[in-house]
Design a protein around this motif. Structure first.
Motif, mmCIF file in Angstrom:
data_model
loop_
_atom_site.group_PDB
_atom_site.id
_atom_site.type_symbol
_atom_site.label_atom_id
_atom_site.label_comp_id
_atom_site.label_asym_id
_atom_site.label_seq_id
_atom_site.Cartn_x
_atom_site.Cartn_y
_atom_site.Cartn_z
ATOM 1 N N UNK A 12 -21.820 34.934 -3.868
ATOM 2 C CA UNK A 12 -21.356 35.024 -5.259
ATOM 3 C C UNK A 12 -19.852 35.297 -5.286
ATOM 4 N N UNK A 13 -19.246 35.087 -6.429
ATOM 5 C CA UNK A 13 -17.817 35.346 -6.586
ATOM 6 C C UNK A 13 -17.507 36.809 -6.286
ATOM 7 N N UNK A 14 -18.347 37.703 -6.788
ATOM 8 C CA UNK A 14 -18.069 39.134 -6.646
ATOM 9 C C UNK A 14 -18.246 39.598 -5.199
ATOM 10 N N UNK A 15 -19.069 38.889 -4.437
ATOM 11 C CA UNK A 15 -19.271 39.274 -3.040
ATOM 12 C C UNK A 15 -18.062 38.933 -2.161
ATOM 13 N N UNK A 16 -17.118 38.151 -2.661
ATOM 14 C CA UNK A 16 -15.894 37.902 -1.879
ATOM 15 C C UNK A 16 -15.199 39.241 -1.617
ATOM 16 N N UNK A 17 -14.970 40.009 -2.684
ATOM 17 C CA UNK A 17 -14.291 41.301 -2.509
ATOM 18 C C UNK A 17 -15.160 42.287 -1.714
ATOM 19 N N UNK A 18 -16.483 42.240 -1.941
ATOM 20 C CA UNK A 18 -17.374 43.162 -1.228
ATOM 21 C C UNK A 18 -17.327 42.896 0.275
ATOM 22 N N UNK A 19 -17.318 41.606 0.635
ATOM 23 C CA UNK A 19 -17.268 41.224 2.046
ATOM 24 C C UNK A 19 -15.951 41.665 2.683
ATOM 25 N N UNK A 20 -14.856 41.463 1.969
ATOM 26 C CA UNK A 20 -13.541 41.858 2.506
ATOM 27 C C UNK A 20 -13.468 43.379 2.660
ATOM 28 N N UNK A 21 -13.943 44.105 1.644
ATOM 29 C CA UNK A 21 -13.897 45.573 1.692
ATOM 30 C C UNK A 21 -14.725 46.099 2.856
ATOM 31 N N UNK A 22 -15.910 45.527 3.044
ATOM 32 C CA UNK A 22 -16.791 46.004 4.108
ATOM 33 C C UNK A 22 -16.187 45.716 5.482
ATOM 34 N N UNK A 23 -15.620 44.519 5.640
ATOM 35 C CA UNK A 23 -15.054 44.144 6.938
ATOM 36 C C UNK A 23 -13.850 45.034 7.271
ATOM 37 N N UNK A 24 -13.015 45.285 6.278
ATOM 38 C CA UNK A 24 -11.856 46.173 6.472
ATOM 39 C C UNK A 24 -12.307 47.582 6.856
ATOM 40 N N UNK A 25 -13.350 48.060 6.181
ATOM 41 C CA UNK A 25 -13.822 49.420 6.437
ATOM 42 C C UNK A 25 -14.439 49.525 7.830
ATOM 43 N N UNK A 26 -15.065 48.418 8.283
ATOM 44 C CA UNK A 26 -15.782 48.461 9.558
ATOM 45 C C UNK A 26 -14.848 48.330 10.769
ATOM 46 N N UNK A 27 -13.826 47.492 10.651
ATOM 47 C CA UNK A 27 -12.937 47.248 11.803
ATOM 48 C C UNK A 27 -11.623 48.004 11.605
ATOM 49 N N UNK A 28 -11.341 48.939 12.470
ATOM 50 C CA UNK A 28 -10.096 49.706 12.344
ATOM 51 C C UNK A 28 -8.910 48.869 12.791
ATOM 52 N N UNK A 29 -7.732 49.040 12.153
ATOM 53 C CA UNK A 29 -6.564 48.260 12.561
ATOM 54 C C UNK A 29 -5.972 48.741 13.892
ATOM 55 N N UNK A 30 -5.452 47.780 14.662
ATOM 56 C CA UNK A 30 -4.751 48.067 15.926
ATOM 57 C C UNK A 30 -3.284 47.683 15.751
ATOM 58 N N UNK A 31 -2.381 48.313 16.533
ATOM 59 C CA UNK A 31 -0.990 47.847 16.481
ATOM 60 C C UNK A 31 -0.896 46.396 16.973
ATOM 61 N N UNK A 32 -0.025 45.586 16.341
ATOM 62 C CA UNK A 32 0.098 44.175 16.722
ATOM 63 C C UNK A 32 0.899 44.062 18.026
ATOM 64 N N UNK A 33 0.338 43.308 18.995
ATOM 65 C CA UNK A 33 1.015 43.128 20.284
ATOM 66 C C UNK A 33 1.436 41.681 20.516
ATOM 67 N N UNK A 34 0.490 40.768 20.383
ATOM 68 C CA UNK A 34 0.811 39.365 20.640
ATOM 69 C C UNK A 34 -0.153 38.451 19.894
#
Ligand code: MG
Length: 384
Positions: free
Chosen positions: A339-361
């Motif tokens: 659904x349209x609304x699940x676009x934001x839900x999917x992005x929010x969940x993925x961001x919450x699940x995967x922690x950011x790392x410093x960019x190397x290459x």
């Protein structure tokens, strides 16, 4: 005379670029073209400009092209073919208009090769901003934005000391759901989301305009291009799409950039900077009475904008995760799988699940991109 390689020539930016080139045959020429799978249009483009180096996505289309073309260029395919066009020795200018994260490596290679790179592929900046700056410094190339808001900011900020800028504002049309209540947005159909009021663009960016994720990616893009902090970049809703950006100075003064909403203008600006050639579209018509309105975005109805700010503040690979999850969710929405609304839900969940790392290459960033896509797809499958 500028010699251009156009990556993504059959898309909306690519075809507009070729129109600009055609309007200035004494100033701009095409030496390389790369496209995906639209082989009939690509064949017509090749025969019109006769570039010596061309590339398509699939080997079968490369073979078809070889037989179909009325001249004999070097014909490449796949990621290597895209790279051959990006670093084509005859090109001094590269228009990076491949859609999505697939455009990252070619943009980076063109910068490293010292080209003027006119970047329409916003993922290159959102996902690989730090890497693009490194590549540009290493190759002594130039990076010019093609996105209309960033071309506007470039015009407003060019030659100004960064410390003289208090904030910038990029405008958003607000998309087709600007005035819709939350409940109606949540149930929006693909057809409704593709019905953009002011810009004619490809399907992916049109959906991003409906969610305001496009504006969120542009906030990140502005931060990368102009070295601004998240709180220095604001979004103003301006449905008429005539003012593209504003620069706010410390004394409280604002300057605004105004032009017709046609992508040929920012494209020509990037190709010919610092010159101003006659426009490829009619001059802005001030004899017509106009009403412009400005308002603030509503983060409750458009949570993707807030998610983009959160990713920018988190830094490192967070924008990569944001972008990858969004690409997957938008593809699923367009295919009728979410659904349209699940676009934001999917992005929010993925961001919450995967922690950011410093960019190397680039390899690390692409691995992060793949991981985020896999996570997003799993979420989308579970919620289909
Ligand atoms: Mg834009």
């Amino acid at each position: 005379m500028r010699h251009l390689a156009v990556l993504g020539s059959t898309g909306s930016i690519g075809t507009s670029t070729l129109d600009v080139v055609e309007a200035h045959p004494d100033r701009l020429s095409i030496v390389a073209l790369a496209a995906g799978r639209n082989r009939e249009l690509f064949k017509a483009q090749c025969e019109r400009f006769r570039p010596a180096c061309v590339s398509v996505a699939e080997p079968a289309d490369a073979a078809w092209l070889q037989a179909a073309l009325n001249y004999a260029p070097e014909i490449h395919h796949g990621a290597e073919g895209l790279m051959a066009c990006a670093t084509c020795p005859d090109a001094d200018t590269v228009v990076a208009a491949v859609v999505g994260a697939a455009g990252l490596a070619s943009t980076e290679a063109a910068l490293r090769a010292g080209r003027r790179v006119c970047v329409a592929n916003k993922e290159s900046l959102v996902v690989g901003g730090a890497l693009m700056h490194q590549a540009r410094a290493a190759g002594a190339g130039q990076l010019l934005p093609v996105d209309s808001e960033h071309a506007a900011l470039h015009q407003l900020l060019d030659g100004r000391a960064p410390e003289s800028i208090r904030e910038v504002r990029i405008t958003a049309s607000g998309g087709p759901f600007r005035d819709w209540p939350l409940e109606r947005i949540q149930a929006a159909t693909v057809e409704e989301a593709l019905n953009h009021p002011t810009w004619k663009m490809g399907p992916k960016i049109t959906i991003d305009s409906a969610t305001l994720m496009n504006k969120g990616l542009e906030v990140i893009e502005a931060s990368v291009l102009f070295g601004l902090k998240p709180e220095q970049i604001q979004v103003t809703i301006h449905p008429q799409s005539q003012v593209h950006a504003m620069a706010g100075f410390h004394d409280g003064t604002y300057q605004l950039q105004v032009c017709a909403n046609d992508m040929k203008l920012p494209i020509q600006y990037a190709l010919t900077y610092p010159e101003r050639l006659p426009g490829p579209v009619p001059v802005y018509d001030w004899t017509q009475a106009r009403t412009w309105t400005f308002s603030l975005p509503d983060l409750e109805r458009f949570p993707c904008l807030g998610l983009a700010y959160a990713a920018l503040r988190a830094g490192g690979t967070a924008p990569t995760i944001l972008n990858a999850a969004n690409e997957e969710a938008v593809a699923a929405f367009l295919a009728g799988r979410t659904s349209f609304w699940d676009i934001q839900a999917c992005v929010a969940e993925t961001l919450a699940h995967l922690g950011p790392q410093p960019v190397q290459n680039l390899a690390q960033v692409m691995a992060c991109d793949h991981e985020a896509r896999a996570r997003a797809r799993a979420w989308l499958d579970a919620h289909a």
